[in-house]
Design a protein around this motif. Structure first.
Motif, PDB file in Angstrom:
ATOM      1  N   THR A 116       0.830  -1.206   0.000  1.00 26.41           N
ATOM      2  CA  THR A 116       0.000   0.000   0.000  1.00 26.41           C
ATOM      3  C   THR A 116       0.865   1.257   0.000  1.00 26.41           C
ATOM      4  O   THR A 116       0.534   2.260  -0.654  1.00 26.41           O
ATOM      5  CB  THR A 116      -0.946  -0.003   1.211  1.00 26.41           C
ATOM      6  OG1 THR A 116      -1.680  -1.220   1.236  1.00 26.41           O
ATOM      7  CG2 THR A 116      -1.913   1.167   1.155  1.00 26.41           C
ATOM      8  N   LEU A 117       1.983   1.225   0.724  1.00 25.34           N
ATOM      9  CA  LEU A 117       2.880   2.381   0.771  1.00 25.34           C
ATOM     10  C   LEU A 117       3.490   2.651  -0.605  1.00 25.34           C
ATOM     11  O   LEU A 117       3.571   3.805  -1.043  1.00 25.34           O
ATOM     12  CB  LEU A 117       3.982   2.148   1.804  1.00 25.34           C
ATOM     13  CG  LEU A 117       5.020   3.264   1.960  1.00 25.34           C
ATOM     14  CD1 LEU A 117       4.343   4.590   2.303  1.00 25.34           C
ATOM     15  CD2 LEU A 117       6.044   2.883   3.029  1.00 25.34           C
ATOM     16  N   ASP A 174       1.069  12.634  -9.560  1.00 21.37           N
ATOM     17  CA  ASP A 174       0.174  13.793  -9.447  1.00 21.37           C
ATOM     18  C   ASP A 174       0.949  15.042  -9.893  1.00 21.37           C
ATOM     19  O   ASP A 174       1.807  15.553  -9.177  1.00 21.37           O
ATOM     20  CB  ASP A 174      -0.293  13.942  -8.001  1.00 21.37           C
ATOM     21  CG  ASP A 174      -1.359  15.017  -7.834  1.00 21.37           C
ATOM     22  OD1 ASP A 174      -1.467  15.894  -8.727  1.00 21.37           O
ATOM     23  OD2 ASP A 174      -2.066  14.991  -6.821  1.00 21.37           O
ATOM     24  N   LEU A 190       0.167   9.432   4.761  1.00 22.03           N
ATOM     25  CA  LEU A 190      -0.316   9.485   3.381  1.00 22.03           C
ATOM     26  C   LEU A 190      -1.790   9.100   3.265  1.00 22.03           C
ATOM     27  O   LEU A 190      -2.481   9.528   2.340  1.00 22.03           O
ATOM     28  CB  LEU A 190       0.525   8.549   2.499  1.00 22.03           C
ATOM     29  CG  LEU A 190       1.927   9.060   2.123  1.00 22.03           C
ATOM     30  CD1 LEU A 190       2.761   7.931   1.528  1.00 22.03           C
ATOM     31  CD2 LEU A 190       1.823  10.208   1.129  1.00 22.03           C
ATOM     32  N   SER A 191      -2.247   8.302   4.195  1.00 16.51           N
ATOM     33  CA  SER A 191      -3.640   7.845   4.131  1.00 16.51           C
ATOM     34  C   SER A 191      -4.579   8.726   4.948  1.00 16.51           C
ATOM     35  O   SER A 191      -5.775   8.455   5.019  1.00 16.51           O
ATOM     36  CB  SER A 191      -3.732   6.400   4.628  1.00 16.51           C
ATOM     37  OG  SER A 191      -3.287   6.301   5.973  1.00 16.51           O
ATOM     38  N   LEU A 199       2.904   5.738   5.937  1.00 18.40           N
ATOM     39  CA  LEU A 199       1.634   5.301   5.352  1.00 18.40           C
ATOM     40  C   LEU A 199       0.455   5.926   6.089  1.00 18.40           C
ATOM     41  O   LEU A 199      -0.540   6.320   5.468  1.00 18.40           O
ATOM     42  CB  LEU A 199       1.538   3.773   5.380  1.00 18.40           C
ATOM     43  CG  LEU A 199       0.257   3.200   4.762  1.00 18.40           C
ATOM     44  CD1 LEU A 199       0.111   3.631   3.300  1.00 18.40           C
ATOM     45  CD2 LEU A 199       0.237   1.675   4.871  1.00 18.40           C
ATOM     46  N   ASP A 222       2.154   1.903  -3.482  1.00 20.23           N
ATOM     47  CA  ASP A 222       1.062   2.448  -4.310  1.00 20.23           C
ATOM     48  C   ASP A 222       0.834   3.933  -4.018  1.00 20.23           C
ATOM     49  O   ASP A 222       0.641   4.740  -4.938  1.00 20.23           O
ATOM     50  CB  ASP A 222      -0.238   1.673  -4.050  1.00 20.23           C
ATOM     51  CG  ASP A 222      -0.189   0.254  -4.592  1.00 20.23           C
ATOM     52  OD1 ASP A 222       0.694  -0.029  -5.420  1.00 20.23           O
ATOM     53  OD2 ASP A 222      -1.029  -0.569  -4.175  1.00 20.23           O
ATOM     54  N   ALA A 223       0.851   4.289  -2.730  1.00 21.35           N
ATOM     55  CA  ALA A 223       0.579   5.678  -2.348  1.00 21.35           C
ATOM     56  C   ALA A 223       1.678   6.621  -2.843  1.00 21.35           C
ATOM     57  O   ALA A 223       1.394   7.718  -3.334  1.00 21.35           O
ATOM     58  CB  ALA A 223       0.448   5.773  -0.830  1.00 21.35           C
ATOM     59  N   LEU A 224       2.936   6.194  -2.739  1.00 27.92           N
ATOM     60  CA  LEU A 224       4.048   7.023  -3.199  1.00 27.92           C
ATOM     61  C   LEU A 224       4.052   7.143  -4.721  1.00 27.92           C
ATOM     62  O   LEU A 224       4.346   8.212  -5.275  1.00 27.92           O
ATOM     63  CB  LEU A 224       5.377   6.450  -2.697  1.00 27.92           C
ATOM     64  CG  LEU A 224       5.642   6.629  -1.204  1.00 27.92           C
ATOM     65  CD1 LEU A 224       6.833   5.790  -0.766  1.00 27.92           C
ATOM     66  CD2 LEU A 224       5.876   8.097  -0.866  1.00 27.92           C
ATOM     67  N   ASP A 225       3.735   6.049  -5.391  1.00 26.95           N
ATOM     68  CA  ASP A 225       3.681   6.089  -6.849  1.00 26.95           C
ATOM     69  C   ASP A 225       2.580   7.049  -7.314  1.00 26.95           C
ATOM     70  O   ASP A 225       2.756   7.818  -8.273  1.00 26.95           O
ATOM     71  CB  ASP A 225       3.438   4.685  -7.390  1.00 26.95           C
ATOM     72  CG  ASP A 225       3.490   4.623  -8.907  1.00 26.95           C
ATOM     73  OD1 ASP A 225       4.427   5.219  -9.492  1.00 26.95           O
ATOM     74  OD2 ASP A 225       2.606   4.003  -9.513  1.00 26.95           O
ATOM     75  N   ALA A 226       1.443   7.026  -6.618  1.00 28.43           N
ATOM     76  CA  ALA A 226       0.349   7.945  -6.971  1.00 28.43           C
ATOM     77  C   ALA A 226       0.757   9.397  -6.729  1.00 28.43           C
ATOM     78  O   ALA A 226       0.416  10.292  -7.518  1.00 28.43           O
ATOM     79  CB  ALA A 226      -0.897   7.597  -6.148  1.00 28.43           C
ATOM     80  N   TRP A 227       1.488   9.633  -5.664  1.00 32.79           N
ATOM     81  CA  TRP A 227       1.959  10.988  -5.361  1.00 32.79           C
ATOM     82  C   TRP A 227       2.902  11.477  -6.466  1.00 32.79           C
ATOM     83  O   TRP A 227       2.798  12.601  -6.950  1.00 32.79           O
ATOM     84  CB  TRP A 227       2.653  10.988  -4.009  1.00 32.79           C
ATOM     85  CG  TRP A 227       2.882  12.358  -3.424  1.00 32.79           C
ATOM     86  CD1 TRP A 227       2.489  13.566  -3.934  1.00 32.79           C
ATOM     87  CD2 TRP A 227       3.527  12.646  -2.185  1.00 32.79           C
ATOM     88  NE1 TRP A 227       2.865  14.587  -3.105  1.00 32.79           N
ATOM     89  CE2 TRP A 227       3.506  14.063  -2.012  1.00 32.79           C
ATOM     90  CE3 TRP A 227       4.121  11.857  -1.200  1.00 32.79           C
ATOM     91  CZ2 TRP A 227       4.080  14.680  -0.896  1.00 32.79           C
ATOM     92  CZ3 TRP A 227       4.680  12.477  -0.084  1.00 32.79           C
ATOM     93  CH2 TRP A 227       4.663  13.876   0.055  1.00 32.79           C
TER      94      TRP A 227
END
Length: 518
Positions: A418-419, A429, A504-505, A501, A421-426
């Motif tokens: 999940t971490l 952006d 970020l969440s 995480l 995924d969150a960094l890749d999405a950031w």
């Protein structure tokens, strides 16, 4: 072997005006590693299970300190033997400072949550980002030492000597491309070189460098050309590797004895039943044995058969039986039978067990002039080799395979995924480009420069996870972004990964203020 070649640093020109505390280049290597923030972070990285809240469990830092202690002892012992010292000289040399420094460095690349994090990041790197090299803790160590750490004079890696860089190459090959022919194609591949049975075509299961660091590998190995095969460890790497095995076999056992996980009854029954019924168990066919794994003695019999299949060069049934008997006497009847209640007596018994076994195993070292592909030039003698195998079996069977640990690790695997995924999405952006963590931004630029250079100088190395050629600026940028995210996440401690995480969440009410991360 030319000593000046072994002492050659990554960037000799950068040394001008750079003060080291030690005159010896190998001592300077050791000092640079110990001063690195990547070394300090190991205090917050899991060895087997998280040590948070407990002073009784090793983390990656305390493990590395003990591996270094053992590596130094092995080096001193071997160099004190006239016959061994002469052979060592012919095989490239052994400097205790190099072996010790390699031991300090050997786990720098381990990500949050230890081997579990390593497996998750490899899967994500290959399947999500298309990185053919994936992720491997040993290769990440080499990347840190030569590329992502900035504490050396050139601000690219630590500018270590060739001997030191060669000494951390426990698996001296890349996943797919070097050397040629690749050791995974050998009839009896070196340990770690074979492809995973469940992932054919993906390259070696274990390897010590990514394609982006291949130039550093070639320079580090150049002094050993004509002395060692390309796939063979240097003497110092072999010492470090064996020291790691010894520390793992002993200290993880004592850890789980201290916290009450390793129980007398279960271990005594497994070892005792095999010793009492070894001949009968040897008569069982493989299918019957596999169907009886829960019955005492069967798991140990399966180990004996696996050792025969993989390491026939050293396996001996009498030595195996002697090893089981010694572990039964000293570990089960000697240490576990007394339990651990926190008393001075219990602590003394644990310390004595550790010291006695470490001394025995270090005393069982030998230098081999022409070893099998499954062994380095430095190896344990047959008796001690079998004892380490049995000790590691006890750890795996009665600690690593416990369902409580599996439950804990499934949660950690989800966290890491999940971490990422969150960094890749950031990163993806566009409105947030100016607010990215500076370190993550720098890692993207570094990886982009590396892959861009490969695209020009060695395009055959620039392939995707399924073997396709990578071409075009957009494809290169996608690889660079994936490698940067993996580099970033793998450099976190367990606590940093969990806290980042949460932030970020949106679950954390506190602002993030960790300067090493941001």
């Amino acid at each position: 072997m030319h000593a000046d070649l072994r002492r050659r640093r990554r960037d000799d020109a950068a040394e001008a005006g750079w003060p080291d505390l030690a005159d010896s280049p190998f001592r300077a290597d050791r000092d640079r590693i110990v001063a690195s923030p990547f070394f300090a972070r190991l205090g917050g990285v899991t060895q087997v299970v998280s040590a948070a809240g407990s002073g009784l469990l090793h983390n990656r830092l305390t493990h590395s300190l003990k591996v270094a202690q053992v590596a130094r002892a092995i080096s001193d012992r071997l160099l004190a033997e006239p016959g061994a010292a002469e052979l060592i000289g012919k095989l490239g040399g052994l400097d205790p400072d190099v072996a010790e420094a390699a031991a300090f460095a050997h786990d720098l690349g381990h990500p949050p949550f230890g081997h579990l994090g390593e497996q998750v990041l490899d899967r994500v790197a290959r399947h999500r980002f298309g990185l053919a090299d994936g992720f491997e803790g040993n290769a990440q160590t080499f990347r840190i030492l030569t590329t992502t750490d900035v504490r050396g004079p050139s601000a690219v890696g630590l500018d270590l000597t060739a001997a030191m860089r060669a000494a951390v190459l426990k698996y001296p090959w890349t996943r797919l491309h070097w050397p040629e022919p690749h050791p995974r194609t050998m009839p009896n591949p070196p340990r770690g070189a074979a492809e995973p049975a469940d992932a054919p075509g993906t390259g070696s299961a274990k390897f010590a460098a990514y394609s982006t660091e291949l130039d550093d590998v070639l320079q580090a190995r150049a002094p050993y050309a004509g002395v060692l095969e390309p796939w063979q460890q240097t003497i110092e790497a072999s010492v470090m590797d064996t020291a790691d095995d010894i520390a793992y076999a002993i200290h993880d056992i004592t850890d789980f004895h201290r916290i009450g996980v390793l129980q007398y009854a279960a271990v005594a029954t497994e070892l005792g039943q095999w010793l009492a019924h070894a001949l009968e168990l040897a008569e069982l066919d493989s299918a019957e044995l596999a169907g009886q794994t829960r019955r005492p003695g069967r798991s140990l019999e399966r180990l004996r058969r696996r050792l025969h299949a993989r390491d026939s060069w050293i396996v001996d049934d009498d030595a195996f039986a002697d090893a089981v008997a010694r572990v039964r006497t000293e570990l089960v009847d000697g240490l576990l039978a007394g339990g651990f209640d926190g008393s001075i007596e219990a602590e003394q018994a644990t310390a004595a067990f550790s010291a006695r076994w470490t001394s025995r195993l270090v005393g069982g070292m030998v230098v081999l002039e022409s070893p099998t592909t499954r062994s380095g030039h430095v190896s344990l003698r047959a008796a001690q080799w079998h004892e380490v195998a049995v000790l590691k079996f006890v750890h795996r069977r009665f600690v690593l395979l416990r369902p409580e640990l599996a439950l804990h690790q499934r949660g950690q695997a989800s966290l890491v995924t999940t971490l990422v995924d969150a960094l890749d999405a950031w990163l993806g952006d566009r409105d947030e480009q100016s607010r990215l963590p500076r370190r993550l931004h720098d890692l993207v630029e570094l990886a982009h420069a590396e892959y861009g250079e490969l695209a020009v100088s060695a395009p055959e190395l620039l392939v995707g996870a399924t073997g396709e050629r990578i071409e075009g600026e957009d494809a290169v940028r996608r690889l660079a972004r994936g490698r940067a995210v993996i580099d970033f996440v793998s450099s976190l401690t367990d606590r940093q990964a969990a806290s980042l995480l949460e932030a970020l969440s949106g679950r954390s009410s506190q602002p993030w203020s960790d300067s090493f991360v941001l």
